[in-house]
Scaffold this motif. Structure first.
Motif, PDB file in Angstrom:
ATOM      1  N   LEU A 256       0.832  -1.161   0.164  1.00  0.00           N
ATOM      2  CA  LEU A 256       0.019  -0.102  -0.046  1.00  0.00           C
ATOM      3  C   LEU A 256       0.936   1.264  -0.032  1.00  0.00           C
ATOM      4  CD1 LEU A 256      -2.932   0.930   0.039  1.00  0.00           C
ATOM      5  CD2 LEU A 256      -2.881   0.869   2.713  1.00  0.00           C
ATOM      6  N   LEU A 257       1.926   1.256   0.360  1.00  0.00           N
ATOM      7  CA  LEU A 257       2.686   2.316   0.960  1.00  0.00           C
ATOM      8  C   LEU A 257       4.106   2.564  -0.111  1.00  0.00           C
ATOM      9  CD1 LEU A 257       3.092   2.340   4.530  1.00  0.00           C
ATOM     10  CD2 LEU A 257       1.067   3.521   3.296  1.00  0.00           C
ATOM     11  N   ASP A 258       4.638   3.978  -0.534  1.00  0.00           N
ATOM     12  CA  ASP A 258       5.633   4.119  -1.111  1.00  0.00           C
ATOM     13  C   ASP A 258       6.659   4.422   0.052  1.00  0.00           C
ATOM     14  OD1 ASP A 258       5.436   6.581   0.119  1.00  0.00           O
ATOM     15  OD2 ASP A 258       4.648   7.621  -1.654  1.00  0.00           O
ATOM     16  N   ASP A 259       8.089   4.462  -0.179  1.00  0.00           N
ATOM     17  CA  ASP A 259       9.097   4.373   0.636  1.00  0.00           C
ATOM     18  C   ASP A 259       8.895   5.485   1.750  1.00  0.00           C
ATOM     19  OD1 ASP A 259      10.014   2.449  -0.789  1.00  0.00           O
ATOM     20  OD2 ASP A 259      11.886   3.247  -1.248  1.00  0.00           O
ATOM     21  N   ASP A 260       8.568   6.508   1.340  1.00  0.00           N
ATOM     22  CA  ASP A 260       8.311   7.717   2.104  1.00  0.00           C
ATOM     23  C   ASP A 260       7.567   7.289   3.267  1.00  0.00           C
ATOM     24  OD1 ASP A 260      10.418   9.180   1.083  1.00  0.00           O
ATOM     25  OD2 ASP A 260       8.853  10.492  -0.027  1.00  0.00           O
ATOM     26  N   ALA A 261       6.035   6.818   3.073  1.00  0.00           N
ATOM     27  CA  ALA A 261       4.998   6.529   3.844  1.00  0.00           C
ATOM     28  C   ALA A 261       5.439   5.359   4.612  1.00  0.00           C
ATOM     29  CB  ALA A 261       3.673   6.230   2.928  1.00  0.00           C
ATOM     30  N   LEU A 262       6.087   4.464   4.161  1.00  0.00           N
ATOM     31  CA  LEU A 262       6.682   3.233   4.697  1.00  0.00           C
ATOM     32  C   LEU A 262       7.661   3.508   5.805  1.00  0.00           C
ATOM     33  CD1 LEU A 262       6.562  -0.042   5.246  1.00  0.00           C
ATOM     34  CD2 LEU A 262       8.333  -0.012   3.314  1.00  0.00           C
ATOM     35  N   ALA A 263       8.544   4.581   5.633  1.00  0.00           N
ATOM     36  CA  ALA A 263       9.644   5.072   6.531  1.00  0.00           C
ATOM     37  C   ALA A 263       8.874   5.498   7.890  1.00  0.00           C
ATOM     38  CB  ALA A 263      10.643   6.091   5.646  1.00  0.00           C
ATOM     39  N   ALA A 264       7.618   6.456   7.491  1.00  0.00           N
ATOM     40  CA  ALA A 264       7.033   6.844   8.723  1.00  0.00           C
ATOM     41  C   ALA A 264       6.503   5.767   9.436  1.00  0.00           C
ATOM     42  CB  ALA A 264       5.930   7.935   8.275  1.00  0.00           C
ATOM     43  N   VAL A 265       6.084   4.959   9.104  1.00  0.00           N
ATOM     44  CA  VAL A 265       5.509   3.752   9.782  1.00  0.00           C
ATOM     45  C   VAL A 265       6.393   2.983  10.491  1.00  0.00           C
ATOM     46  CG1 VAL A 265       4.430   1.403   9.661  1.00  0.00           C
ATOM     47  CG2 VAL A 265       3.322   3.268   8.323  1.00  0.00           C
ATOM     48  N   ILE A 266       7.702   2.671   9.691  1.00  0.00           N
ATOM     49  CA  ILE A 266       8.718   2.251  10.505  1.00  0.00           C
ATOM     50  C   ILE A 266       9.424   2.914  11.531  1.00  0.00           C
ATOM     51  CG2 ILE A 266      11.347   1.297  10.073  1.00  0.00           C
ATOM     52  CD1 ILE A 266      10.027   0.152   7.317  1.00  0.00           C
ATOM     53  N   GLY A 267       9.594   4.400  11.262  1.00  0.00           N
ATOM     54  CA  GLY A 267      10.034   5.216  12.273  1.00  0.00           C
ATOM     55  C   GLY A 267       9.155   5.099  13.547  1.00  0.00           C
ATOM     56  N   HIS A 268       7.920   4.981  13.303  1.00  0.00           N
ATOM     57  CA  HIS A 268       6.980   4.901  14.477  1.00  0.00           C
ATOM     58  C   HIS A 268       7.412   3.776  15.326  1.00  0.00           C
ATOM     59  CE1 HIS A 268       3.288   5.696  16.856  1.00  0.00           C
ATOM     60  NE2 HIS A 268       3.174   4.442  16.658  1.00  0.00           N
ATOM     61  N   GLU A 269       7.527   2.857  14.550  1.00  0.00           N
ATOM     62  CA  GLU A 269       7.801   1.321  15.336  1.00  0.00           C
ATOM     63  C   GLU A 269       9.171   1.557  15.952  1.00  0.00           C
ATOM     64  OE1 GLU A 269       5.384  -0.761  15.904  1.00  0.00           O
ATOM     65  OE2 GLU A 269       4.229   0.215  14.761  1.00  0.00           O
ATOM     66  N   LEU A 270      10.167   2.048  15.438  1.00  0.00           N
ATOM     67  CA  LEU A 270      11.301   2.338  15.948  1.00  0.00           C
ATOM     68  C   LEU A 270      11.154   3.068  17.226  1.00  0.00           C
ATOM     69  CD1 LEU A 270      13.681   2.822  12.933  1.00  0.00           C
ATOM     70  CD2 LEU A 270      13.631   0.796  14.083  1.00  0.00           C
ATOM     71  N   SER A 271      10.427   4.221  17.236  1.00  0.00           N
ATOM     72  CA  SER A 271      10.332   4.753  18.464  1.00  0.00           C
ATOM     73  C   SER A 271       9.707   3.967  19.622  1.00  0.00           C
ATOM     74  CB  SER A 271       9.257   5.998  18.308  1.00  0.00           C
ATOM     75  OG  SER A 271       7.994   5.453  18.258  1.00  0.00           O
ATOM     76  N   HIS A 272       8.738   2.923  19.397  1.00  0.00           N
ATOM     77  CA  HIS A 272       8.578   1.889  20.440  1.00  0.00           C
ATOM     78  C   HIS A 272       9.818   1.116  20.992  1.00  0.00           C
ATOM     79  CE1 HIS A 272       4.187   2.537  20.394  1.00  0.00           C
ATOM     80  NE2 HIS A 272       3.914   2.166  19.260  1.00  0.00           N
ATOM     81  N   GLY A 273      10.548   0.955  20.009  1.00  0.00           N
ATOM     82  CA  GLY A 273      11.923  -0.027  20.523  1.00  0.00           C
ATOM     83  C   GLY A 273      12.788   0.911  21.110  1.00  0.00           C
ATOM     84  N   GLU A 274      13.002   2.096  20.986  1.00  0.00           N
ATOM     85  CA  GLU A 274      13.833   3.039  21.578  1.00  0.00           C
ATOM     86  C   GLU A 274      13.461   3.499  23.038  1.00  0.00           C
ATOM     87  OE1 GLU A 274      16.921   4.670  20.575  1.00  0.00           O
ATOM     88  OE2 GLU A 274      16.615   2.575  19.356  1.00  0.00           O
ATOM     89  N   HIS A 275      11.811   3.562  23.148  1.00  0.00           N
ATOM     90  CA  HIS A 275      11.508   4.099  24.407  1.00  0.00           C
ATOM     91  C   HIS A 275      11.134   2.713  25.181  1.00  0.00           C
ATOM     92  CE1 HIS A 275       9.926   7.537  22.324  1.00  0.00           C
ATOM     93  NE2 HIS A 275      10.884   7.901  23.169  1.00  0.00           N
ATOM     94  N   LYS A 276      11.339   1.491  24.500  1.00  0.00           N
ATOM     95  CA  LYS A 276      11.313   0.300  25.338  1.00  0.00           C
ATOM     96  C   LYS A 276       9.712   0.008  25.798  1.00  0.00           C
ATOM     97  CE  LYS A 276      16.044  -0.163  26.770  1.00  0.00           C
ATOM     98  NZ  LYS A 276      16.889  -0.507  27.950  1.00  0.00           N
ATOM     99  N   ASP A 277       8.759   0.508  25.055  1.00  0.00           N
ATOM    100  CA  ASP A 277       7.437   0.546  25.445  1.00  0.00           C
ATOM    101  C   ASP A 277       6.852  -0.941  25.786  1.00  0.00           C
ATOM    102  OD1 ASP A 277       7.086   3.031  25.122  1.00  0.00           O
ATOM    103  OD2 ASP A 277       6.428   3.058  22.912  1.00  0.00           O
ATOM    104  N   LEU A 278       7.140  -1.880  24.955  1.00  0.00           N
ATOM    105  CA  LEU A 278       6.762  -3.301  25.157  1.00  0.00           C
ATOM    106  C   LEU A 278       7.317  -4.062  26.469  1.00  0.00           C
ATOM    107  CD1 LEU A 278       4.650  -5.385  23.923  1.00  0.00           C
ATOM    108  CD2 LEU A 278       6.764  -6.344  22.663  1.00  0.00           C
ATOM    109  N   VAL A 279       8.651  -3.995  26.390  1.00  0.00           N
ATOM    110  CA  VAL A 279       9.146  -4.585  27.836  1.00  0.00           C
ATOM    111  C   VAL A 279       8.682  -4.076  29.159  1.00  0.00           C
ATOM    112  CG1 VAL A 279      11.403  -3.390  27.481  1.00  0.00           C
ATOM    113  CG2 VAL A 279      11.319  -5.682  28.611  1.00  0.00           C
ATOM    114  N   ASN A 280       8.636  -2.866  29.021  1.00  0.00           N
ATOM    115  CA  ASN A 280       8.338  -1.616  30.427  1.00  0.00           C
ATOM    116  C   ASN A 280       7.082  -2.189  30.499  1.00  0.00           C
ATOM    117  OD1 ASN A 280      10.966  -0.768  30.409  1.00  0.00           O
ATOM    118  ND2 ASN A 280      10.447   1.051  29.523  1.00  0.00           N
ATOM    119  N   GLY A 281       6.120  -2.228  29.623  1.00  0.00           N
ATOM    120  CA  GLY A 281       4.775  -2.541  29.794  1.00  0.00           C
ATOM    121  C   GLY A 281       4.317  -4.132  30.377  1.00  0.00           C
TER     122      GLY A 281
END
Length: 201
Positions: free
Chosen positions: A128-153
């Motif tokens: 569905l997404l071009d590279d720019d839009a896909l990068a936005a989605v991936i960047g959002h998921e990376l932010s979860h990793g950087e903040h350790k959201d899942l493991v902290n929860g």
């Protein structure tokens, strides 16, 4: 952290059982044994989750488990496209951890980050997404990793489960508890885009 251990203590006491007159029905020895198990259980779970999220061994373990659960889309171009975008975004000084990514065959629109800094992107999202839009989605998921959201929860949620199990003398092997909680979160607590949209509304 202080509040977490207060909650552990309260949960251990509450699960010991209270009579109709409000007096604890267990002996002090039993209470201290339960509290000791609770503390050890909490430490064991924390360490297990930290090892999964912070070590290369943990990352490889979670990568294999997650691939087994979702399947892998057998297309080299898709896999390399996802890896290329993750590699580019990882050059940012804001990204301090290392990540692995793969594309799964699901046709729905979704991507998620799980323990071990493992990201999976649905084929449907890639289509569905071009590279720019896909990068936005991936960047959002990376932010979860950087903040350790899942493991902290997971740590916050797993402490009460461990405390209750230990306080009622049904805890079993602490390593098995930690592994079981990891499996539970792998199945039910990934951060999906649909979940996040609901939380933002």
């Amino acid at each position: 952290m202080k509040e977490t251990w207060k909650r552990m203590l309260c949960a251990a006491v509450l699960t010991m059982g209270i009579t109709s007159t409000g007096i604890l029905t267990v002996e002090a020895h039993g209470l201290w044994e339960a509290l000791g198990k609770s503390v050890l259980g909490g430490i064991s779970v924390h360490q297990h989750l930290s090892d999964l999220d912070n070590t290369e061994k943990g990352q490889q373990e979670m990568l294999e488990k997650t691939k087994d659960r979702t399947g892998v889309y057998d297309n080299y171009a898709y896999q390399m496209r996802a890896k290329r975008i993750v590699d580019e975004l990882s050059k940012s000084p804001h990204v301090k951890r290392s990540y692995v990514v793969y594309v799964n065959p699901d046709e729905d629109f979704n991507a998620f980050m799980t323990f071990g800094r493992v990201m999976s992107i649905n084929k449907g999202t890639m289509d569905l997404l071009d590279d720019d839009a896909l990068a936005a989605v991936i960047g959002h998921e990376l932010s979860h990793g950087e903040h350790k959201d899942l493991v902290n929860g997971a740590k916050k949620s797993s402490i009460l489960s461990t405390v209750i199990g230990a306080a009622t003398f049904n805890s079993g092997d602490l390593g098995q508890i930690a592994a079981g909680l990891t499996g539970k979160y792998l199945d039910s607590q990934v951060f999906t885009m649909s979940q996040e949209k609901m939380l933002m509304n």
